[in-house]
Design an enzyme around this catalytic site. Sequence first.
Site, PDB file in Angstrom:
ATOM      1  N   CYS A 143      23.178  -9.954  43.394  1.00  0.00           N
ATOM      2  CA  CYS A 143      22.648 -11.021  44.234  1.00  0.00           C
ATOM      3  C   CYS A 143      21.799 -10.439  45.358  1.00  0.00           C
ATOM      4  CB  CYS A 143      23.814 -11.830  44.810  1.00  0.00           C
ATOM      5  SG  CYS A 143      23.324 -13.067  46.040  1.00  0.00           S
ATOM      6  N   CYS A 210      11.082  12.113  12.760  1.00  0.00           N
ATOM      7  CA  CYS A 210      10.760  10.691  12.831  1.00  0.00           C
ATOM      8  C   CYS A 210       9.577  10.362  11.915  1.00  0.00           C
ATOM      9  CB  CYS A 210      10.445  10.308  14.275  1.00  0.00           C
ATOM     10  SG  CYS A 210      10.148   8.533  14.515  1.00  0.00           S
ATOM     11  N   CYS A 260      18.264  43.324  52.938  1.00  0.00           N
ATOM     12  CA  CYS A 260      18.672  41.971  52.536  1.00  0.00           C
ATOM     13  C   CYS A 260      18.155  41.568  51.156  1.00  0.00           C
ATOM     14  CB  CYS A 260      18.213  40.937  53.565  1.00  0.00           C
ATOM     15  SG  CYS A 260      16.419  40.645  53.565  1.00  0.00           S
ATOM     16  N   CYS A 270      -1.201  49.749  56.189  1.00  0.00           N
ATOM     17  CA  CYS A 270      -0.132  50.539  56.814  1.00  0.00           C
ATOM     18  C   CYS A 270       1.151  50.447  56.009  1.00  0.00           C
ATOM     19  CB  CYS A 270       0.093  50.040  58.238  1.00  0.00           C
ATOM     20  SG  CYS A 270       1.386  50.947  59.118  1.00  0.00           S
TER      21      CYS A 270
END
Length: 465
Positions: A143, A210, A260, A270
């Site tokens: 609704c 198909c 990391c 450099c």
Amino acid sequence: MSSDEAENLYSDGSEAQEEIEVDDYKILDTASIESTMKKQIGEIEILLGVSEGVGRLLLQAHKWNKDSITDKFYDSPDRDTFLIESNIIPTDPQPFEEGEAECEICCETTELVGLDCNHRSCKECWKAYLTEKIKDGQSEIECMDSKCKLLLKDAKVIEYLSNDAKLIQSYRRLILDKYVQSNMFLCWCPGADCGRAVKSSYGDSQLITCQCGTKFCFKCSNEWHEPVSCHHMRLWVKKCGQNSETANWILKNTKDCPKCLAQIEKNGGCNYIRCTNPACGFQFCWICLKAWSVHAQAWYNCNSFDQAAEKTREKFRTNLDRYIFYYNRYNGHRDSLKLESKLIRKVEQQMQRMQARGMSFTEVQFLRTAVDTLRICRETMMFTYVFAYYLEKNNHSLIFESNQKDLEMATETLSGYLEQDLQTEDLSKLKQNVQDKCAYVERRRKQLMDHCAEGDEKGHWAFSE
């Protein structure tokens, strides 16, 4: 709603054509699916004594499982309680107020319409609301009142769409889509503008061909990927999307931060590098990857090879290297398949020359069969590299790799013969050679596929993610 409109609530009135049955699956057109769906809806409506449209909402809520609906129905104190719990009728039905009033949505004074919950709006606002829901792919629509969960019956939705044929067709398509998607034994053909569906006998991974010519896996609707599982194929497609375009560039142009492991691109001359990871910022030498503070000491030799450090770096690159190894082989066969049209043209020209020299059309079809065999084997080889990427090493995997190698060699031998050796005067010898090579490559493919199937059945395979 008229009886004719009710009859066509879930279809456009087209007649179902004959179902095409192939082995253990059937090809269905849209009208056949609609007919099957309407039959199931009719059965549940008669069983529960509910109106048209209610049966469809109940079946969809229970994934089109008739037993689930009847079990819950008979467990409920009465029919109304069951329908209230299913959001079909309101808990406290309100008498509907007739006549014109101000619409709370658009503020126009006009005739208002609504549901048994007596939440009312004008027809234009209902149509706008339903249009948005249909565009969002919803076929079970609540609704318009945000606090009311009452579902609109299908007849009411079509009525409020104000004879908008395009919207009504979209809504019917949504209903049909939900029906197919909720049924583990049905799936749509993924072919462009096909519109057919497939009904499988057992609803698992299997090759479907198909009528439109599309070949795909029933379970995942992707291209047929034997011997890879649907799960690993999804992982591979995702991984290729993430890595394939950048993997080679990463290897050539980046290094990992020694602290990391963030990937760093050198953009200047450099050799002093500062990690771009804000949480790291480690300073190191691009050449030797040692901390810059250590590198700057007089006693440290940057030109001295550090074998331990190199092994550490190699460890973190192993996974990427391994992926690239299998991706390159997978992609090599995919690229070869893209060039199939060129080989077909070459083979067809040879077939014409052979017919000009007295061979019949039927007699020269062995060449086209050879091209089809080559295509199937390349498709198999392509997916065996995906299979091998996730396969963990054991004695059975070594046998797999041996069978894979044999098929690879046989496939390339057939490919080379078709590409280079068709120009010969001895047509009988040519035919015999092509047929012998086709027979051999088919045997190698069967040996590989049988071993993969046997490994699945006996639990020989162990896979990584």
